[in-house]
Design an enzyme around this catalytic site. Structure first.
Site, short mmCIF file in Angstrom:
data_model
loop_
_atom_site.label_atom_id
_atom_site.label_comp_id
_atom_site.label_asym_id
_atom_site.label_seq_id
_atom_site.Cartn_x
_atom_site.Cartn_y
_atom_site.Cartn_z
N CYS A 13 0.74 -1.15 0.10
CA CYS A 13 -0.07 -0.08 0.04
C CYS A 13 1.06 1.21 -0.08
CB CYS A 13 -1.12 -0.03 1.17
SG CYS A 13 -2.42 0.95 1.01
N HIS A 51 -3.72 -5.78 1.36
CA HIS A 51 -3.29 -6.01 2.79
C HIS A 51 -3.50 -7.39 3.30
CE1 HIS A 51 -2.05 -1.75 4.30
NE2 HIS A 51 -3.14 -1.59 3.51
#
Length: 502
Positions: free
Chosen positions: A355, A460
């Site tokens: 991310c 994630h």
């Protein structure tokens, strides 16, 4: 309300509505509220009750994506997400109606019932309570109407007298629910009896009456040496010490604030380390909880790295998510970690950006809307990221495409993942044309450098999939369910009724 015969904990009457509320308060942050709450969620579930967790307001950059109103996705604090799993119920944004995500020392993004609320974000801190309390109370009341027991977690300390008038997370919640309150103190820090007494003494009389038990947490040594402290404390307050919990250095749950620097006594005696993973712990790192499975794997050493020296000997380095990517990237450079990362890769080490960490690996961060900030990237992958006003939230089941060495073990692995990001990342064709190669494995989501060692993705939660840990490390971590059961079994011991004093 009944009392358990095997513990000092209260039990609901059959079919009780609204639900019995048990609230876990702390004398400070870090007292252990979150995992005690998690243990109680599983313990009450094991007694056959329908249970839900609740925390009115959580300040954390560690969040999970769950279904929200309609067909939307929403965010909730990781601690409450895990507590819901321990309780055996579906995670719900009502369980953490207000989430504050710090972006700087004086600024937090406000997430209300799963969605970013720009108007609340702009309001001064003390002015928010009048706007958020009705929705917090409504969420709690709804959960109480649907469950037998609601286990409520407080925040910080209930005796923050400077914030009492605008409180929406501690004693205002306790009064609203008429909760059976447990006050937890970290005795490992020292001063626990003073912390407990001082916290109780600073509360108004009507709130003191809701404190039904003190809990000494993180105790190590001979519990008999505590006497006569608990008895003296009860004589001063009328509140008994209902539990003494041993220090559990490896309880298996992530720390509320993500980073916990383990000491030598936190490691299993005689453990042989075969893999060292360094996670860069920049100031606004987010979702560090997703690396807890690595901590739980025997033979894996995880280092929260803040300096180049802490990268020495690392097999992998991970750039985790960030709530302030541009700011954290500047911090990384000030520490000299940019050069250390380049050297790590040049020496054959693996590097994985997730991310915000992925965004740092690219050439540039471009912010036209004031979302995060503009900054030059590390230039390790030919990518550019542009920040959008809208945040992308998603949970998905995915399959990793074919990867080159040294990450080839992940090829074809199926996993559950989630996304939380404002950035949109794309390949810079001019850099590729100039000779800096990259493989875009999943459009807009996963990339691998041409030499193979650098991996970046927006996904994630990958390490929370047993198949991922097995593929990369040839080992397994204890399941979450086994962690919950171990904690619940501890509750029977920790909260055992104390013999009456003569």
């Amino acid at each position: 309300m009944n009392s358990s015969t095997s513990t000092s904990l209260p039990l609901p009457t059959p079919g009780q509505r609204p639900a019995l509320c048990v609230m876990v308060l702390g004398t400070s942050s870090g007292a252990g509220k979150s995992w005690v709450t998690t243990a109680l969620c599983r313990w009450y579930r094991n007694q056959g009750f329908k249970v839900a967790p609740f925390k009115a307001q959580n300040m954390s950059n560690h969040a999970r994506v769950v279904p929200a109103a309609g067909d939307a996705w929403g965010e909730m604090g990781t601690a409450q997400y895990l507590q819901a799993l321990a309780a055996g119920c579906a995670p719900d944004v009502r369980m953490n109606p207000l989430l504050l995500k710090p972006e700087a020392d004086m600024r937090s993004q406000v997430v209300m019932l799963g969605q970013v609320d720009s108007a609340l974000t702009q309001l001064p801190w003390r002015e928010r309570s009048a706007h958020v309390w009705p929705r917090i109370a409504q969420a709690l009341d709804a959960l109480r109407s649907e469950n037998d027991v609601v286990i409520i977690e407080g925040a910080g300390s209930p005796a923050e007298i400077n914030l009492h008038s605008s409180d929406v997370v501690n004693m205002r919640v306790a009064r609203h629910a008429q909760a059976h309150c447990l006050l937890v103190s970290d005795i490992d820090r020292g001063g626990a009896f003073a912390h407990l007494y001082g916290t109780w003494a600073l509360l108004p009389a009507e709130e003191q009456a809701l404190i039904r038990g003190f809990v000494l947490n993180k105790f190590r040594g001979d519990a008999r040496l505590l006497a006569p402290g608990p008895q003296m404390l009860q004589e001063l307050t009328g509140v008994p010490v209902v539990a003494t919990i041993p220090r559990l250095a490896r309880h298996g749950l992530p720390e509320e604030d993500g980073v916990y620097d383990a000491g030598a006594d936190d490691l299993d005696a005689g453990a042989v380390v075969h893999t060292t993973v360094a996670v860069i712990a920049y100031p606004r790192a987010s979702n560090l909880d997703e690396f807890q499975p690595l901590i739980n794997v025997p033979g894996v050493r995880l280092v929260w790295a803040r300096s180049p020296a802490q990268l020495q000997g690392a097999d992998w380095v991970i750039l985790p998510g960030s709530k302030a990517t541009a700011s954290d990237l500047r911090w990384l450079r000030r520490q000299g970690l940019d050069a250390a990362l380049t050297a790590h890769v040049a020496q054959g080490g693996r590097l994985w950006g997730i991310c915000g960490g992925l965004q740092m690996l690219g050439e540039a961060l471009i912010d036209l809307h004031g979302v995060d900030g503009n900054e030059a990237g590390l230039g390790l992958l030919p990518l550019v990221t542009v920040f959008d006003l809208d945040k992308r939230l998603l949970r998905a089941a995915v399959r990793m495409p074919a990867l080159d060495a040294p990450w080839q073990a992940l090829s074809g692995v199926e996993m559950q993942v989630y996304e939380i990001h404002h950035g949109r990342t794309r390949v810079r064709d001019d850099m590729v044309a100039a000779g800096q190669g990259v493989h875009e494995l999943v459009p807009g989501l996963v990339w691998q450098g041409a030499e193979g060692r650098i991996l970046g993705s927006y996904w994630h939660g990958m390490f929370e999939n047993a198949a991922v840990v097995q593929a990369l490390l040839g080992a397994s971590a204890p399941t979450l369910d086994s962690v919950f059961e171990r904690l619940a079994a501890g509750v029977d011991e920790w909260f055992a009724p104390q013999p009456a004093r003569e």
